[in-house]
Design a protein around this motif. Structure first.
Motif, PDB file in Angstrom:
ATOM      1  N   SER A 180       0.848  -1.187   0.000  1.00 51.05           N
ATOM      2  CA  SER A 180       0.000   0.000   0.000  1.00 51.05           C
ATOM      3  C   SER A 180       0.880   1.231   0.000  1.00 51.05           C
ATOM      4  CB  SER A 180      -0.895   0.019   1.243  1.00 51.05           C
ATOM      5  OG  SER A 180      -1.514   1.291   1.397  1.00 51.05           O
ATOM      6  N   PHE A 181       0.477   2.231  -0.780  1.00 55.51           N
ATOM      7  CA  PHE A 181       1.164   3.527  -0.784  1.00 55.51           C
ATOM      8  C   PHE A 181       0.235   4.611  -0.250  1.00 55.51           C
ATOM      9  CE2 PHE A 181       3.082   1.337  -4.627  1.00 55.51           C
ATOM     10  CZ  PHE A 181       4.198   0.877  -3.936  1.00 55.51           C
ATOM     11  N   PHE A 182      -0.620   4.240   0.696  1.00 55.44           N
ATOM     12  CA  PHE A 182      -1.442   5.216   1.409  1.00 55.44           C
ATOM     13  C   PHE A 182      -0.514   6.309   1.954  1.00 55.44           C
ATOM     14  CE2 PHE A 182      -3.761   6.692   5.205  1.00 55.44           C
ATOM     15  CZ  PHE A 182      -4.990   6.978   4.630  1.00 55.44           C
ATOM     16  N   PRO A 183      -0.962   7.568   1.988  1.00 59.61           N
ATOM     17  CA  PRO A 183      -0.060   8.678   2.315  1.00 59.61           C
ATOM     18  C   PRO A 183       0.790   8.509   3.569  1.00 59.61           C
ATOM     19  CG  PRO A 183      -2.120   9.548   1.498  1.00 59.61           C
ATOM     20  CD  PRO A 183      -2.307   8.055   1.590  1.00 59.61           C
ATOM     21  N   SER A 184       0.274   7.831   4.600  1.00 66.29           N
ATOM     22  CA  SER A 184       1.031   7.709   5.845  1.00 66.29           C
ATOM     23  C   SER A 184       2.016   6.546   5.849  1.00 66.29           C
ATOM     24  CB  SER A 184       0.061   7.545   7.025  1.00 66.29           C
ATOM     25  OG  SER A 184      -0.690   6.355   6.883  1.00 66.29           O
ATOM     26  N   LYS A 185       2.037   5.748   4.789  1.00 68.98           N
ATOM     27  CA  LYS A 185       2.959   4.618   4.744  1.00 68.98           C
ATOM     28  C   LYS A 185       4.410   5.106   4.602  1.00 68.98           C
ATOM     29  CE  LYS A 185       0.129   1.042   4.916  1.00 68.98           C
ATOM     30  NZ  LYS A 185      -1.151   1.619   5.289  1.00 68.98           N
ATOM     31  N   ASN A 186       5.353   4.201   4.828  1.00 68.01           N
ATOM     32  CA  ASN A 186       6.765   4.579   4.721  1.00 68.01           C
ATOM     33  C   ASN A 186       7.120   5.057   3.314  1.00 68.01           C
ATOM     34  OD1 ASN A 186       6.865   3.774   7.346  1.00 68.01           O
ATOM     35  ND2 ASN A 186       8.355   2.146   7.061  1.00 68.01           N
ATOM     36  N   LEU A 187       6.439   4.546   2.316  1.00 63.62           N
ATOM     37  CA  LEU A 187       6.475   5.096   0.963  1.00 63.62           C
ATOM     38  C   LEU A 187       5.037   5.432   0.615  1.00 63.62           C
ATOM     39  CD1 LEU A 187       7.939   5.781  -1.683  1.00 63.62           C
ATOM     40  CD2 LEU A 187       7.578   3.406  -2.412  1.00 63.62           C
ATOM     41  N   GLY A 188       4.694   6.719   0.692  1.00 62.70           N
ATOM     42  CA  GLY A 188       3.301   7.118   0.559  1.00 62.70           C
ATOM     43  C   GLY A 188       3.056   8.026  -0.629  1.00 62.70           C
ATOM     44  N   ALA A 189       1.925   7.832  -1.277  1.00 62.91           N
ATOM     45  CA  ALA A 189       1.493   8.685  -2.379  1.00 62.91           C
ATOM     46  C   ALA A 189       0.762   9.906  -1.827  1.00 62.91           C
ATOM     47  CB  ALA A 189       0.603   7.885  -3.329  1.00 62.91           C
ATOM     48  N   PHE A 190       0.149  10.674  -2.719  1.00 61.82           N
ATOM     49  CA  PHE A 190      -0.678  11.808  -2.311  1.00 61.82           C
ATOM     50  C   PHE A 190      -2.158  11.444  -2.396  1.00 61.82           C
ATOM     51  CE2 PHE A 190       2.452  15.530  -3.283  1.00 61.82           C
ATOM     52  CZ  PHE A 190       3.346  14.982  -2.385  1.00 61.82           C
ATOM     53  N   GLY A 191      -2.430  10.173  -2.275  1.00 61.91           N
ATOM     54  CA  GLY A 191      -3.780   9.626  -2.332  1.00 61.91           C
ATOM     55  C   GLY A 191      -3.646   8.125  -2.225  1.00 61.91           C
ATOM     56  N   ASP A 192      -4.630   7.392  -2.706  1.00 62.61           N
ATOM     57  CA  ASP A 192      -4.559   5.935  -2.677  1.00 62.61           C
ATOM     58  C   ASP A 192      -3.708   5.417  -3.829  1.00 62.61           C
ATOM     59  OD1 ASP A 192      -6.078   5.030  -0.426  1.00 62.61           O
ATOM     60  OD2 ASP A 192      -7.887   5.728  -1.438  1.00 62.61           O
ATOM     61  N   ALA A 193      -2.949   4.364  -3.554  1.00 65.05           N
ATOM     62  CA  ALA A 193      -2.141   3.701  -4.576  1.00 65.05           C
ATOM     63  C   ALA A 193      -1.635   2.389  -3.994  1.00 65.05           C
ATOM     64  CB  ALA A 193      -0.963   4.572  -5.016  1.00 65.05           C
ATOM     65  N   GLY A 194      -1.377   1.412  -4.859  1.00 64.81           N
ATOM     66  CA  GLY A 194      -0.892   0.121  -4.384  1.00 64.81           C
ATOM     67  C   GLY A 194      -0.074  -0.589  -5.434  1.00 64.81           C
ATOM     68  N   MET A 195       0.520  -1.708  -5.046  1.00 63.37           N
ATOM     69  CA  MET A 195       1.366  -2.471  -5.958  1.00 63.37           C
ATOM     70  C   MET A 195       1.311  -3.948  -5.581  1.00 63.37           C
ATOM     71  SD  MET A 195       3.655  -2.063  -8.549  1.00 63.37           S
ATOM     72  CE  MET A 195       4.180  -0.343  -8.399  1.00 63.37           C
ATOM     73  N   ILE A 196       1.296  -4.789  -6.606  1.00 66.65           N
ATOM     74  CA  ILE A 196       1.421  -6.235  -6.446  1.00 66.65           C
ATOM     75  C   ILE A 196       2.748  -6.646  -7.061  1.00 66.65           C
ATOM     76  CG2 ILE A 196       0.500  -8.486  -7.161  1.00 66.65           C
ATOM     77  CD1 ILE A 196      -2.284  -7.157  -7.207  1.00 66.65           C
ATOM     78  N   VAL A 197       3.470  -7.537  -6.379  1.00 66.80           N
ATOM     79  CA  VAL A 197       4.695  -8.092  -6.949  1.00 66.80           C
ATOM     80  C   VAL A 197       4.612  -9.611  -6.921  1.00 66.80           C
ATOM     81  CG1 VAL A 197       6.124  -6.115  -6.293  1.00 66.80           C
ATOM     82  CG2 VAL A 197       5.935  -8.058  -4.731  1.00 66.80           C
ATOM     83  N   THR A 198       5.274 -10.232  -7.883  1.00 63.38           N
ATOM     84  CA  THR A 198       5.294 -11.695  -7.954  1.00 63.38           C
ATOM     85  C   THR A 198       6.454 -12.142  -8.829  1.00 63.38           C
ATOM     86  OG1 THR A 198       3.978 -13.673  -8.479  1.00 63.38           O
ATOM     87  CG2 THR A 198       3.719 -11.777  -9.936  1.00 63.38           C
ATOM     88  N   ASN A 199       6.840 -13.387  -8.653  1.00 61.89           N
ATOM     89  CA  ASN A 199       7.847 -13.991  -9.518  1.00 61.89           C
ATOM     90  C   ASN A 199       7.207 -14.935 -10.531  1.00 61.89           C
ATOM     91  OD1 ASN A 199      10.361 -12.901  -8.431  1.00 61.89           O
ATOM     92  ND2 ASN A 199       9.821 -14.008  -6.579  1.00 61.89           N
ATOM     93  N   SER A 200       5.881 -14.999 -10.539  1.00 58.09           N
ATOM     94  CA  SER A 200       5.140 -15.893 -11.430  1.00 58.09           C
ATOM     95  C   SER A 200       4.593 -15.135 -12.636  1.00 58.09           C
ATOM     96  CB  SER A 200       3.983 -16.544 -10.663  1.00 58.09           C
ATOM     97  OG  SER A 200       3.063 -17.149 -11.543  1.00 58.09           O
TER      98      SER A 200
END
Length: 372
Positions: A180-200
């Motif tokens: 999650s890149f919610f603004p208060s996260k350690n890496l935060g956007a200026f609104g809602d944002a997210g990322m999925i990662v995978t090796n598949s």
């Protein structure tokens, strides 16, 4: 008032490049699924040592699309923790699967592998591991349980970007990882944002399709999907902030070390393990005087927060699961005794000293009042 999260001070450190990046996107007129998003996907994937990154609208959607991509649905069970933000359990129910809660480790507040092992049934399809507060769960044990029972592993790393387990960054250890890149996260956007990662590659292709209305080709929809795309402005902001992430994480660790050194004799402080790197999205202490201490610090102009006052198994929305108070004593105890202190890369030494001094003053007063 000393805030829990001082976004204004953080912004001042990188305001000009962020505003320039936003201007660049605005003038490009390419606002969704453009170059900024693609670059961010690549950089986040590289950062966590995963092959693929997929930008989505927020951290909750990252979890939801991961479940969908893994084919989890009606009749399936997913084991997770009751001591987390509501979204972790919510998304399981929203794909018509059953959240199966188990108790947590009293030291890290992460899911307890022994409790996971006891909860596995023929209906269990996955374990959703939440790396709470920036501390990793015991991944080796959990991966072993998953392998023995042919279970998928979803890492809810929404609070833990940059955290490492035995030298490997979380998010890329299980089958699929969510940020999650919610603004208060350690890496935060200026609104809602997210990322999925995978090796598949297979999961990557499924998520790419799901996030865009079940379509890889315009107006050709092969499945029912969602509108969950990371917009270019948020991607541009995150690309600039990503440059500061490791510096900010080191600052958090330094503050946490200072807190622990000065407070560990009067409250329970977060444990530090050589095999697990804590990134301190929250710095949470544990004390039976939690509410009194919180009120005292509020009077001293110090913000605090309670994560989480009601564990998931006791939430009204999950009443249908028939969990009772007392079912998960560690999670319930933690909910009643944990208090998060201000922490952030711009928290000054003076403010740290003031916070520590006020906490120690509170306990001096408490000790004196009980000894009279």
């Amino acid at each position: 008032m000393i805030p829990m999260v001082d976004l204004k001070s953080e912004l001042e450190l990188m305001k000009e490049p962020i505003l320039n990046a936003i201007k660049e996107v605005v003038e490009s007129t390419s606002y969704i699924l453009g170059d900024k998003g693609a670059t961010l996907e690549k950089q986040i994937a590289e950062y966590v040592d995963a092959k693929y990154g997929i930008g989505v609208a927020n951290g909750t959607d990252a979890l939801l699309l991961s479940l969908k991509a893994l084919g989890i649905g009606a009749g399936d069970e997913v084991i997770t923790t009751p001591f987390t933000f509501f979204a972790s359990g919510e998304v399981i129910a929203n794909v018509d699967a059953t959240p199966v809660f188990v108790d947590i480790d009293p030291n890290t507040y992460n899911i307890d592998p022994q409790e996971v092992k006891k909860a596995v049934t023929p209906k269990t399809k996955a374990i959703m591991i939440v790396h709470i507060f920036g501390q990793t769960a015991k991944m080796d044990s959990l991966l072993e349980i998953a392998k023995e029972n042919n279970l998928k592993v979803i890492e809810d790393a929404c609070q833990a970007i940059g955290t490492e387990y035995k030298g490997k960054r979380i998010g890329s250890i299980g089958d699929i990882g969510c940020f999650s890149f919610f603004p208060s996260k350690n890496l935060g956007a200026f609104g809602d944002a997210g990322m999925i990662v995978t090796n598949s590659k297979e999961l990557y292709d499924k998520v790419i399709e799901l996030r865009n209305h079940g379509s890889n080709i315009k107006y050709n929809h092969t499945t029912l999907g969602f509108n969950s795309r990371l917009d270019e402005i948020q991607a541009a902001i995150l690309l600039e902030k990503l440059k500061y992430l490791d510096i900010f994480l080191e600052a958090r660790k330094k503050i946490a070390t200072n807190y622990s050194r000065e407070l560990s004799d009067i409250v329970k402080t977060p444990p530090i393990y050589t095999t697990r790197e804590h990134t301190f999205h929250q710095y949470s202490i544990e004390t039976p005087y939690r509410n009194e201490l919180s009120n005292y610090l509020q009077q001293k102009q110090i913000s605090t927060a309670i994560y989480y006052p009601t564990p998931l198994h006791l939430q009204e929305a999950f009443k249908y699961l028939n969990y009772q108070n007392g079912k998960f004593p560690v999670a319930e105890f933690s909910s009643e005794n944990i208090l998060a202190l201000p922490i952030g890369p711009t928290l000054t030494e003076d403010h740290q000293g003031y916070i520590i001094s006020c906490i120690r003053d509170f306990f001096d007063i408490k000790i004196n009042s009980t000894s009279e």
